[in-house]
Motif scaffolding. Structure first.
Motif, PDB file in Angstrom:
ATOM      1  N   THR A 121      19.864  53.883  52.419  1.00 43.35           N
ATOM      2  CA  THR A 121      20.540  53.698  53.701  1.00 43.35           C
ATOM      3  C   THR A 121      21.843  52.929  53.532  1.00 43.35           C
ATOM      4  OG1 THR A 121      18.431  53.727  54.904  1.00 43.35           O
ATOM      5  CG2 THR A 121      20.339  52.728  56.016  1.00 43.35           C
ATOM      6  N   ALA A 122      21.804  51.868  52.724  1.00 46.90           N
ATOM      7  CA  ALA A 122      23.010  51.065  52.494  1.00 46.90           C
ATOM      8  C   ALA A 122      24.104  51.892  51.829  1.00 46.90           C
ATOM      9  CB  ALA A 122      22.662  49.855  51.629  1.00 46.90           C
ATOM     10  N   MET A 123      23.718  52.745  50.894  1.00 48.21           N
ATOM     11  CA  MET A 123      24.696  53.582  50.216  1.00 48.21           C
ATOM     12  C   MET A 123      25.261  54.645  51.155  1.00 48.21           C
ATOM     13  SD  MET A 123      22.881  53.984  46.472  1.00 48.21           S
ATOM     14  CE  MET A 123      24.254  54.888  45.752  1.00 48.21           C
TER      15      MET A 123
ATOM     16  N   ILE B 132      28.467  49.127  43.719  1.00 45.80           N
ATOM     17  CA  ILE B 132      27.083  48.937  44.153  1.00 45.80           C
ATOM     18  C   ILE B 132      26.447  47.898  43.226  1.00 45.80           C
ATOM     19  CG2 ILE B 132      24.793  49.987  44.259  1.00 45.80           C
ATOM     20  CD1 ILE B 132      26.478  50.874  46.527  1.00 45.80           C
ATOM     21  N   ALA B 133      25.871  46.845  43.809  1.00 46.11           N
ATOM     22  CA  ALA B 133      25.273  45.775  43.009  1.00 46.11           C
ATOM     23  C   ALA B 133      23.885  45.437  43.548  1.00 46.11           C
ATOM     24  CB  ALA B 133      26.152  44.526  43.019  1.00 46.11           C
ATOM     25  N   LYS B 134      23.043  44.929  42.677  1.00 45.47           N
ATOM     26  CA  LYS B 134      21.704  44.546  43.123  1.00 45.47           C
ATOM     27  C   LYS B 134      21.772  43.332  44.038  1.00 45.47           C
ATOM     28  CE  LYS B 134      20.806  41.906  38.864  1.00 45.47           C
ATOM     29  NZ  LYS B 134      19.926  41.809  37.676  1.00 45.47           N
ATOM     30  N   ARG B 135      20.891  43.291  45.009  1.00 45.15           N
ATOM     31  CA  ARG B 135      20.889  42.264  46.053  1.00 45.15           C
ATOM     32  C   ARG B 135      20.758  40.862  45.477  1.00 45.15           C
ATOM     33  NH1 ARG B 135      16.553  40.111  49.106  1.00 45.15           N
ATOM     34  NH2 ARG B 135      17.161  39.392  51.204  1.00 45.15           N
TER      35      ARG B 135
ATOM     36  N   ILE C 139      28.899  46.210  47.691  1.00 45.70           N
ATOM     37  CA  ILE C 139      27.779  46.679  48.500  1.00 45.70           C
ATOM     38  C   ILE C 139      26.485  46.314  47.784  1.00 45.70           C
ATOM     39  CG2 ILE C 139      26.665  48.705  49.492  1.00 45.70           C
ATOM     40  CD1 ILE C 139      29.438  50.054  49.432  1.00 45.70           C
ATOM     41  N   PHE C 140      25.701  45.451  48.394  1.00 47.01           N
ATOM     42  CA  PHE C 140      24.457  44.995  47.782  1.00 47.01           C
ATOM     43  C   PHE C 140      23.294  45.858  48.273  1.00 47.01           C
ATOM     44  CE2 PHE C 140      27.217  41.253  47.746  1.00 47.01           C
ATOM     45  CZ  PHE C 140      27.089  40.840  46.425  1.00 47.01           C
TER      46      PHE C 140
END
Length: 291
Positions: free
Chosen positions: A78-80, A45-48, A66-67
């Motif tokens: 939601t992305a997670m 998981i990374a910052k956008r 995954i940003f």
């Protein structure tokens, strides 16, 4: 930098897990490169904002990172959540820095809930990974970095089977407490093993030798080393100018190890291994046979 990995058997487990790790510096990423092969299938998981740092952002996106948009909690959640199905189907590990941002304060800060919501919702285990403190070799404010040794410990997975969202606060507390205990223990071990204190420039409490003098003393063909340091307020600082007198010096390699002042970040890129730490890193890439 020397990375010593412990608990590699947990990293290499062939199952989907949510990895939570403490975040001190961008150097954490270098550590991940060193033991990434142990985890086999893993995404992060990374910052956008990192996506727009091309070409790195593009390469990261193509690699499956995954940003998330940290400014909008609901979008990030939601992305997670959308990544959960992929994790289970492909037995992939999800790496998260639950502190949310990097801080070199010699402590583990409170965790955000996102990673734990994903783990509980998908009934996936939590795998805590702990980096020992960087304070023995890195001074972020002064922009000073010295050779360093880091112990990376993977703790036994914490199962979430049967847990609900009501159990998340207790799960976070239990995970963080276990990581704090390991962080303190491994940091103390590094300090004691290499007699380090501060940012690896000053002698440890009760000691008289600096890291520079210990490097020189360890070199074959070198005699005793006498060091003198200017003091401010009675104690050496990370920017203290240190001079060394080496008896019977060996020309080759000495200038690369003994320097008159603390090196700035970026000076380590010139090649060579100036680290006083000669112990091999466990589970080096070349030592691992892949199926």
């Amino acid at each position: 930098m020397k990375w010593e990995v412990r608990g590699a058997e947990y990293m290499g487990s062939d199952r989907a897990m949510v990895i939570v790790a403490n975040h001190q510096s961008s150097l954490d990423i270098l550590g991940m490169f060193d033991f990434w092969h142990l985890m086999d299938k893993c995404t992060v998981i990374a910052k956008r904002e990192l996506f727009f740092a091309w070409p790195f952002g593009l390469a990261a996106w193509l690699s499956g990172l995954i940003f998330i948009d940290r400014r909008h909690a609901q979008r990030a959640q939601t992305a997670m959540n959308e990544s959960t199905k992929m994790l289970i189907e492909k037995r992939t590990k999800l790496w998260v820095f639950p502190e949310g941002t990097r801080r070199i304060t010699n402590e583990i800060h409170p965790f955000k809930k996102g990673a734990f919501h994903v783990a509980v919702r998908a009934q996936l285990p939590i795998l805590p990974i702990v980096y020992s403190s960087y304070h023995t070799f890195l001074d972020d404010k002064a922009k000073v970095m010295n050779p360093g040794h880091v112990i990376v410990t993977a703790l036994p997975p914490i199962e979430t089977t049967g847990l609900t969202s009501d159990d998340i606060p207790e799960l976070i507390e239990r995970t963080r407490n276990a990581m704090i205990e390991t962080f303190k223990a491994t940091t103390k071990e590094v300090e004691n093993r290499f007699n380090l204190s501060g940012h690896s420039m000053a002698p440890a409490k009760g000691g008289t030798a600096t890291v520079i003098s210990r490097i020189a003393a360890a070199m074959p063909g070198c005699g005793a080393v006498t060091t003198t340091a200017s003091k401010q307020g009675g104690a050496p600082t990370a920017t203290t100018v240190t001079t060394a007198t080496i008896r019977t010096p060996v020309e080759t390699g000495v200038t690369g190890l003994i320097e008159p002042e603390a090196r700035k970040i970026g000076s380590l890129l010139g090649g060579g291994d100036a680290s006083p730490i000669k112990e091999p890193t466990a589970y080096r890439r070349k030592d691992v046979q892949r199926d």
